[in-house]
Design an enzyme around this catalytic site. Structure first.
Site, PDB file in Angstrom:
ATOM      1  N   THR A 217      18.797 -15.996 -40.603  1.00 39.55           N
ATOM      2  CA  THR A 217      18.151 -14.710 -40.851  1.00 39.55           C
ATOM      3  C   THR A 217      18.849 -13.569 -40.143  1.00 39.55           C
ATOM      4  O   THR A 217      18.852 -12.433 -40.621  1.00 39.55           O
ATOM      5  CB  THR A 217      16.671 -14.776 -40.408  1.00 39.55           C
TER       6      THR A 217
ATOM      7  N   SER B 155      19.911 -22.568 -41.694  1.00 35.96           N
ATOM      8  CA  SER B 155      20.117 -23.656 -40.731  1.00 35.96           C
ATOM      9  C   SER B 155      19.404 -24.949 -41.096  1.00 35.96           C
ATOM     10  O   SER B 155      19.738 -26.011 -40.571  1.00 35.96           O
ATOM     11  CB  SER B 155      19.724 -23.199 -39.325  1.00 35.96           C
TER      12      SER B 155
ATOM     13  N   THR C  83      17.098 -19.859 -37.384  1.00 40.99           N
ATOM     14  CA  THR C  83      16.191 -20.293 -36.321  1.00 40.99           C
ATOM     15  C   THR C  83      15.551 -21.659 -36.583  1.00 40.99           C
ATOM     16  O   THR C  83      15.022 -22.268 -35.663  1.00 40.99           O
ATOM     17  CB  THR C  83      15.073 -19.252 -36.110  1.00 40.99           C
ATOM     18  N   ASP C  84      15.610 -22.136 -37.836  1.00 35.06           N
ATOM     19  CA  ASP C  84      14.884 -23.378 -38.152  1.00 35.06           C
ATOM     20  C   ASP C  84      15.400 -24.594 -37.387  1.00 35.06           C
ATOM     21  O   ASP C  84      14.618 -25.452 -36.975  1.00 35.06           O
ATOM     22  CB  ASP C  84      14.919 -23.656 -39.660  1.00 35.06           C
TER      23      ASP C  84
ATOM     24  N   LYS D  34      11.347 -23.834 -31.766  1.00 33.08           N
ATOM     25  CA  LYS D  34      10.685 -22.871 -32.646  1.00 33.08           C
ATOM     26  C   LYS D  34       9.245 -23.329 -32.793  1.00 33.08           C
ATOM     27  O   LYS D  34       8.961 -24.348 -33.413  1.00 33.08           O
ATOM     28  CB  LYS D  34      11.386 -22.800 -34.003  1.00 33.08           C
TER      29      LYS D  34
HETATM   30  N1  LIG Z   1      14.449 -16.986 -39.107  1.00 31.92           N
HETATM   31  C1  LIG Z   1      15.392 -17.757 -39.620  1.00 31.92           C
HETATM   32  O1  LIG Z   1      16.550 -17.723 -39.207  1.00 31.92           O
HETATM   33  C2  LIG Z   1      15.012 -18.692 -40.731  1.00 31.92           C
HETATM   34  C3  LIG Z   1      15.963 -18.604 -41.917  1.00 31.92           C
HETATM   35  C4  LIG Z   1      16.501 -19.937 -42.375  1.00 31.92           C
HETATM   36  N2  LIG Z   1      15.474 -20.813 -42.819  1.00 31.92           N
HETATM   37  C5  LIG Z   1      17.367 -20.545 -41.300  1.00 31.92           C
HETATM   38  O2  LIG Z   1      16.930 -21.252 -40.451  1.00 31.92           O
HETATM   39  O3  LIG Z   1      18.547 -20.295 -41.329  1.00 31.92           O
END
Ligand SMILES: NC(=O)CC[C@H](N)C(=O)O
EC number: 3.5.1.38
Length: 337
Positions: A20, A67, A100-101, A173
């Site tokens: 993201t 991710s 972030t995942d 997370k």
């Molecule tokens: N906030 C995020 O980065 C989630 C976006 C995506 N699902 C990832 O992990 O890349």
């Protein structure tokens, strides 16, 4: 004069992987509906001109994905590039921008296998750069601040989100949508405010230079999978994963890592056939699984993941099993890392 300040500043490399923080939405109101992994690293850096006051920054695009799609091969590729950069005399710190995942998995992986005391900081964002109150700019600024700070050396792989400096081992997370998404059961290590770090704790577990694992000696990772515990569960998933080649199964157990009586016989059987069984807990925060509590691990020859959540237990099991297939050694490693 400009050359002088450049010489005094730390050299920080930003390795971009997507997520993201590199996302873009159709309108500024789209804080949750957008596409991840759209913006390239040069544009990310250009978006925060203040980075130049913190460090001499350059970027590399290692991959451009969300991710949740990161594979073991991607982890190895990133890990090897981090190690190369860490060895270079003209690199003082490394920042990795990441979705972030699975950020917590990558951060823990690097924490286990990078033999360097140079700062490695993993960072993401919860809102794309196109959104109102986007958090990526400040998170990236903080990441570069922490990566260029000598105080950050030797503290293991770090994560900077929401003004906090977290240990890459502990952080997870824990909330989605909200910018306060990353939490650790044991608390943050510090804060980063206006480009300055404030430290409060150090990690007690083995990491980086004190780790027995080295990315340069790892060419592949064994298949380790996760199956979830819940009411009325059957042993279907466990058996299927093992049949599909899993060398270890992480039991994402209820509560204390408890195992349903409908699943226990299959896990005992799988262990006899050589598959490692590792009990963890899927409680949201602060899982704490102890040997022989709820299940007779000594008798079953199973391993417990202690405070590691299932996805972190998968990372440690993969790394550990590049060196040992012995369940007692595996358990020692789970206590120490
Ligand atoms: N906030 C995020 O980065 C989630 C976006 C995506 N699902 C990832 O992990 O890349």
């Amino acid at each position: 004069k400009e050359a002088e300040t450049q010489q005094k500043l730390a050299n920080v490399v930003i390795l971009a992987t997507g997520g993201t923080i590199a996302g873009a939405g159709a309108s500024a109101a789209n804080s949750a509906t957008y596409q991840a992994a759209k913006v390239g690293v040069d544009k990310l850096i250009a978006g925060v001109p203040e980075l130049a006051e913190l460090a001499n920054v350059r970027g590399e695009q290692v991959m451009q994905i969300a991710s949740e799609s990161i594979s073991n091969d991607d982890l190895l590729k990133l890990g090897k590039r981090v190690a190369e950069l860490a060895e270079s005399k003209d690199v003082d710190g490394i920042v990795i921008t990441h979705g972030t995942d699975t950020l917590e998995e990558t951060a823990y992986f690097l924490n286990l296998v990078e033999k360097t005391d140079k700062p490695i900081v993993v960072v993401g964002s919860m809102r794309p750069g196109t959104a109102m109150s986007a958090d990526g700019m400040l998170n990236l600024y903080n990441a570069v601040a922490v990566a260029s700070d000598k105080q950050s050396r030797g503290k293991g792989v770090l994560v900077t989100m929401n003004d906090e400096i977290q240990s890459g081992r502990d952080v997870s997370k824990s909330v989605n949508i909200k910018t306060e998404a990353f939490k650790s059961a044991w608390g943050p290590m510090g804060m980063v405010v206006e480009g300055k770090s404030y430290w409060f704790r150090l990690p007690a577990k083995r990491h980086t230079v004190n780790s027995e694992f080295d990315i340069k000696q790892i060419s592949s990772l064994p298949q380790v999978d996760i199956a979830y515990g819940y009411g009325n569960v059957t042993d279907t998933a466990y058996k299927a994963l093992a049949q599909n080649g899993a060398k270890a199964l992480i039991h994402a157990g209820t509560g204390n890592g408890s195992v349903s009586s409908r699943v226990v016989p299959a896990l005992q059987e799988l262990r006899k056939n050589g598959v490692q069984i590792i009990r963890s807990s899927h409680v949201n925060q602060g899982g704490f699984v102890l040997r022989n509590a709820e299940q007779p691990d000594d008798k079953n020859d199973w391993v417990v993941a202690h405070d590691l959540n299932p996805q972190k237990a998968r990372i440690l099991a993969m790394v550990a099993m590049t060196k040992t297939q012995d369940s007692k050694e595996l358990q020692r490693i789970f206590w120490e890392y």
